[in-house]
Write a protein that holds these residues in place. Structure first.
Motif, PDB file in Angstrom:
ATOM      1  N   VAL A  20      61.478  46.034  61.896  1.00 55.62           N
ATOM      2  CA  VAL A  20      62.444  46.793  61.342  1.00 55.62           C
ATOM      3  C   VAL A  20      63.093  47.608  62.437  1.00 55.62           C
ATOM      4  O   VAL A  20      62.115  48.251  63.239  1.00 55.62           O
ATOM      5  CB  VAL A  20      62.258  47.710  60.206  1.00 55.62           C
ATOM      6  CG1 VAL A  20      63.280  48.564  59.882  1.00 55.62           C
ATOM      7  CG2 VAL A  20      61.433  46.968  58.936  1.00 55.62           C
ATOM      8  N   TRP A  22      64.590  50.421  64.454  1.00 57.41           N
ATOM      9  CA  TRP A  22      64.789  52.117  64.005  1.00 57.41           C
ATOM     10  C   TRP A  22      64.712  52.943  65.450  1.00 57.41           C
ATOM     11  O   TRP A  22      64.016  52.817  66.292  1.00 57.41           O
ATOM     12  CB  TRP A  22      63.280  52.441  63.307  1.00 57.41           C
ATOM     13  CG  TRP A  22      63.010  54.015  62.925  1.00 57.41           C
ATOM     14  CD1 TRP A  22      63.581  54.722  62.208  1.00 57.41           C
ATOM     15  CD2 TRP A  22      62.131  54.629  63.886  1.00 57.41           C
ATOM     16  NE1 TRP A  22      63.067  56.139  62.532  1.00 57.41           N
ATOM     17  CE2 TRP A  22      62.159  56.121  63.311  1.00 57.41           C
ATOM     18  CE3 TRP A  22      61.257  54.439  64.929  1.00 57.41           C
ATOM     19  CZ2 TRP A  22      61.399  57.118  64.032  1.00 57.41           C
ATOM     20  CZ3 TRP A  22      60.457  55.295  65.589  1.00 57.41           C
ATOM     21  CH2 TRP A  22      60.495  57.009  64.877  1.00 57.41           C
ATOM     22  N   THR A  29      56.139  46.950  59.855  1.00 58.81           N
ATOM     23  CA  THR A  29      55.674  47.742  58.719  1.00 58.81           C
ATOM     24  C   THR A  29      55.704  46.880  57.537  1.00 58.81           C
ATOM     25  O   THR A  29      56.577  46.009  57.336  1.00 58.81           O
ATOM     26  CB  THR A  29      56.789  49.193  58.584  1.00 58.81           C
ATOM     27  OG1 THR A  29      56.131  49.758  57.352  1.00 58.81           O
ATOM     28  CG2 THR A  29      58.094  48.697  58.485  1.00 58.81           C
ATOM     29  N   VAL A  31      55.918  48.550  54.512  1.00 60.29           N
ATOM     30  CA  VAL A  31      56.320  49.524  53.610  1.00 60.29           C
ATOM     31  C   VAL A  31      57.457  48.994  52.640  1.00 60.29           C
ATOM     32  O   VAL A  31      57.592  49.480  51.477  1.00 60.29           O
ATOM     33  CB  VAL A  31      57.051  50.919  54.322  1.00 60.29           C
ATOM     34  CG1 VAL A  31      58.307  50.615  54.650  1.00 60.29           C
ATOM     35  CG2 VAL A  31      56.816  52.264  53.225  1.00 60.29           C
ATOM     36  N   TRP A  32      58.037  47.803  53.097  1.00 56.17           N
ATOM     37  CA  TRP A  32      59.057  47.290  51.925  1.00 56.17           C
ATOM     38  C   TRP A  32      58.334  46.497  50.803  1.00 56.17           C
ATOM     39  O   TRP A  32      57.834  45.401  51.204  1.00 56.17           O
ATOM     40  CB  TRP A  32      60.127  46.254  52.583  1.00 56.17           C
ATOM     41  CG  TRP A  32      61.204  47.133  53.098  1.00 56.17           C
ATOM     42  CD1 TRP A  32      62.573  47.043  52.550  1.00 56.17           C
ATOM     43  CD2 TRP A  32      61.460  47.960  54.185  1.00 56.17           C
ATOM     44  NE1 TRP A  32      63.485  47.796  52.982  1.00 56.17           N
ATOM     45  CE2 TRP A  32      62.713  48.630  54.216  1.00 56.17           C
ATOM     46  CE3 TRP A  32      60.467  48.448  55.184  1.00 56.17           C
ATOM     47  CZ2 TRP A  32      63.310  49.136  55.039  1.00 56.17           C
ATOM     48  CZ3 TRP A  32      61.232  49.257  56.253  1.00 56.17           C
ATOM     49  CH2 TRP A  32      62.499  49.869  56.070  1.00 56.17           C
ATOM     50  N   GLN A  89      59.852  51.496  46.154  1.00 56.49           N
ATOM     51  CA  GLN A  89      60.626  51.727  47.109  1.00 56.49           C
ATOM     52  C   GLN A  89      59.788  52.998  47.928  1.00 56.49           C
ATOM     53  O   GLN A  89      59.990  53.240  49.052  1.00 56.49           O
ATOM     54  CB  GLN A  89      61.890  52.679  46.611  1.00 56.49           C
ATOM     55  CG  GLN A  89      62.832  52.911  47.887  1.00 56.49           C
ATOM     56  CD  GLN A  89      64.328  52.769  47.209  1.00 56.49           C
ATOM     57  OE1 GLN A  89      64.592  52.480  46.180  1.00 56.49           O
ATOM     58  NE2 GLN A  89      65.220  53.244  47.948  1.00 56.49           N
ATOM     59  N   GLY A  91      56.760  52.273  48.908  1.00 59.81           N
ATOM     60  CA  GLY A  91      55.904  51.674  49.461  1.00 59.81           C
ATOM     61  C   GLY A  91      54.416  51.424  48.776  1.00 59.81           C
ATOM     62  O   GLY A  91      53.526  50.982  49.231  1.00 59.81           O
ATOM     63  N   ARG A 128      56.944  56.239  58.004  1.00 59.26           N
ATOM     64  CA  ARG A 128      57.370  54.945  57.557  1.00 59.26           C
ATOM     65  C   ARG A 128      58.094  55.031  55.966  1.00 59.26           C
ATOM     66  O   ARG A 128      58.935  54.609  55.812  1.00 59.26           O
ATOM     67  CB  ARG A 128      56.701  53.748  57.733  1.00 59.26           C
ATOM     68  CG  ARG A 128      56.562  53.344  58.966  1.00 59.26           C
ATOM     69  CD  ARG A 128      55.164  52.462  59.431  1.00 59.26           C
ATOM     70  NE  ARG A 128      54.046  53.637  59.410  1.00 59.26           N
ATOM     71  CZ  ARG A 128      52.950  53.314  60.013  1.00 59.26           C
ATOM     72  NH1 ARG A 128      52.943  51.989  60.543  1.00 59.26           N
ATOM     73  NH2 ARG A 128      51.831  53.972  59.879  1.00 59.26           N
ATOM     74  N   VAL A 129      57.476  56.007  55.453  1.00 59.13           N
ATOM     75  CA  VAL A 129      57.902  56.170  53.906  1.00 59.13           C
ATOM     76  C   VAL A 129      59.314  56.581  53.998  1.00 59.13           C
ATOM     77  O   VAL A 129      60.269  56.526  53.168  1.00 59.13           O
ATOM     78  CB  VAL A 129      57.088  56.907  53.191  1.00 59.13           C
ATOM     79  CG1 VAL A 129      56.849  58.368  53.392  1.00 59.13           C
ATOM     80  CG2 VAL A 129      57.423  56.913  51.504  1.00 59.13           C
ATOM     81  N   ARG A 132      61.801  54.020  55.012  1.00 61.93           N
ATOM     82  CA  ARG A 132      62.080  53.204  53.915  1.00 61.93           C
ATOM     83  C   ARG A 132      63.070  53.674  52.918  1.00 61.93           C
ATOM     84  O   ARG A 132      64.132  52.882  52.465  1.00 61.93           O
ATOM     85  CB  ARG A 132      60.746  52.860  53.280  1.00 61.93           C
ATOM     86  CG  ARG A 132      61.059  52.049  51.770  1.00 61.93           C
ATOM     87  CD  ARG A 132      61.616  50.501  52.002  1.00 61.93           C
ATOM     88  NE  ARG A 132      61.611  49.904  50.877  1.00 61.93           N
ATOM     89  CZ  ARG A 132      62.930  49.652  50.282  1.00 61.93           C
ATOM     90  NH1 ARG A 132      63.948  50.215  50.435  1.00 61.93           N
ATOM     91  NH2 ARG A 132      62.830  49.074  49.132  1.00 61.93           N
TER      92      ARG A 132
END
Length: 569
Positions: A20, A22, A29, A31-32, A89, A91, A128-129, A132
């Motif tokens: 991703v 960023w 990650t 987290v998705w 959403q 994670g 990372r949350v 996301r």
């Protein structure tokens, strides 16, 4: 928070890690997460079809399944004024109705579908949350709002699906809720009773148990890594002598300008010098104290490096009677107070901190078994050799081994093994980075516990940038773009000074723009991974950290300089 209806799974969510974009970087990650239809098989390490990008902070047996509650979804919908949140959403693997963070306890067990789980820890704070969700401050908010969510360990594998009832099969010992556990680690004003309970809950993951033991140790008088320096900022010291020690090394003797007794440094610590004569901006460098502790003054031994601005000044231009600025002794590379064997291993100018340790042992007339192992190119490049030899001779159980690469050959793993050093020794290593890495590997292979091996590194500490990919170390440099007009920020270990620019949100962003090695995880002032010693200067915080760092330290992920700032990084 309260929940009146029976706990139920609303959605099972999985997702494989992906790259991703960023902030001009790439994050790998997992987290998705997205809902799956029908039953999903839960295995010991995760749910089939799921994965984690950073196994150091997520996943594994203790963090196999992440749970988040619909009640918290509704809270954040109201807080952010959003209506676009979908299951997965945050994670999480299981979106549930119920199992609130202030009701569920560490060690509770639950039957869900065919599987059984045990609560092991709150969610780890992680940037990372926020990535996301598109809400960068979310990691701090999850803690301050007491809504972190929690991880489960899989006791019995089996299928789970949306609609499954959640039945508690056992209550965890200690009655410590997820919200209380999270606050205990990340928020101030900790309750000692709760800390003790936390260390005695078998289901709590080992990493959190160790953190709580460290906090309990500090709170009850154990050794704290946050000891305040002997003085704040920089003070003037008088140069009393400059003595050549070898063809390239000179010792600089320093005393208080007013004749007072200087505070005692611990054996192995270093001084940070600010040399205005080499600027502007002033050059800032770290040098180990090479003298015995408790003498009322300090000695540093400096190797003249080719094109070295600071070392060239100190070894060729500095004269007795001059004054220079120094920050108080610092550093955690210090001699322990035990009674077991001590192994001191050095190469080149790395001799300086371990020589101070040898002085300390000799001054105490230590009866410990002491091994001194040093590597140099040859006798002409071996500073302070006679001094070390005399100290070794004063100790009743000491052994000396010197290796000259120009004659007897460099120190190797095989040569170390042939020495048969004691496997229970506390080892201290200082020298070039490659030497320290090779020596650590050799000592570990010989049976010395890695936890008993310490090393001193004067360059930037190893980076901690969870999830980032494609990162390569570069020489620190001035940041791109127009120079800033704010306070001067000096990164002492990296040898770089640069004015702060209002285009940067915090010091961490400035360091990243300069390709300085950085350490962080939450980026919102929660986890303290980015805590950095402040040698001089003041900062302001935005956002304010949930728990302030110790005096003399700062959290660079949310700090902005309000004066010229010198950081030990």
């Amino acid at each position: 928070m309260t929940s009146d209806s029976p706990p139920t799974v609303l959605s099972v969510n999985v997702g494989k890690p992906k790259d991703v974009a960023w902030n001009g970087k790439t994050v790998y990650t997992g987290v998705w997460k997205y809902p799956v239809d029908g039953p999903a098989m839960v295995r010991r390490l995760n749910i089939e079809g799921d994965g984690q990008g950073d196994l150091a902070g997520h996943g594994g047996e203790q963090r196999a399944v992440l749970v988040y509650q619909v009640q918290s979804y509704r809270h954040w919908q109201r807080y952010f004024g959003r209506d676009d949140l979908t299951y997965g959403q945050f994670g999480e693997n299981l979106t549930v109705d119920g199992l609130l963070d202030d009701e569920v306890c560490i060690g509770d067990r639950y039957r869900i579908g065919e599987a059984e789980f045990e609560v092991t820890q709150p969610r780890v704070t992680c940037y990372r949350v926020g990535l996301r969700m598109g809400e960068p401050e979310l990691p701090a908010l999850l803690v301050s709002h007491r809504r972190p969510g929690f991880y489960l360990r899989v006791i019995t594998e089996g299928r789970v699906q949306a609609g499954d009832r959640i039945v508690r099969t056992r209550t965890g010992p200690g009655a410590l809720t997820v919200a209380e556990t999270d606050a205990l680690l990340y928020l101030p004003d900790r309750d000692l009773g709760a800390l003790r309970r936390a260390t005695q809950i078998p289901a709590l993951s080992p990493g959190w148990q160790n953190s709580f033991r460290d906090l309990l140790d500090e709170a009850t008088g154990g050794e704290s890594t946050g000891a305040e320096p002997a003085w704040s900022g920089f003070r003037t010291l008088l140069v009393t002598d400059v003595i050549p020690e070898s063809t390239t090394v000179s010792s600089v003797h320093l005393a208080a300008a007013d004749g007072a007794w200087l505070p005692t440094a611990k054996a192995g610590q270093y001084l940070t010098l600010r040399l205005k004569e080499t600027g502007p901006p002033a050059t800032v460098r770290n040098y180990s104290i090479s003298s015995a502790p408790g003498t009322g003054d300090y000695r540093i031994s400096v190797k003249r490096e080719p094109h070295g601005i600071a070392s060239g000044f100190l070894t060729t231009r500095l004269r007795p009677g001059a004054v220079i600025e120094a920050a108080a002794p610092r550093g955690d590379f210090v001699l322990d107070a035990g009674t077991g064997p001590v192994l001191l291993v050095s190469a080149g100018i790395g001799v300086t901190p371990v020589l101070s340790m040898l002085h300390d042992l000799a001054a105490e007339r230590s009866t410990r078994e002491v091994w001194w192992i040093h590597s140099a190119r040859g006798p002409r490049e071996h500073p302070l050799a006679a001094e070390a030899h005399a100290l070794i001779g004063s100790l009743p159980h000491a052994y000396e081994h010197v290796f000259y690469s120009g004659t007897t050959g460099r120190l190797t793993k095989d040569k170390l093994s042939d020495l048969a050093v004691p496997a229970d020794a506390q080892a201290y290593i200082c020298g070039p980075a490659s030497f320290m890495t090779d020596t650590r590997d050799a000592l570990t292979a010989m049976g010395i516990d890695p936890a008993r091996i310490r090393s001193e590194l004067f360059g930037a500490l190893a980076a901690t940038n969870p999830g980032l990919t494609g990162q390569s170390a570069r020489t620190p440099h001035q940041p791109p773009g127009p120079p800033g007009v704010g306070p001067m920020v000096t990164f002492a270990r990296s040898g770089l000074s640069t004015p702060f620019s209002d285009s940067r949100t915090n010091v961490l962003e400035l360091a990243e723009a300069c390709d300085i090695q950085t350490r962080w995880a939450c980026r919102t002032g929660v986890c303290h991974t980015c805590v950095t010693p402040v040698l001089s200067g003041e900062v302001a915080y935005s956002p304010a950290p949930l728990e302030p760092p110790d005096d003399g330290q700062t959290l660079i992920c949310c700090a902005r300089p309000t004066t010229d700032l010198v950081l030990d990084m």
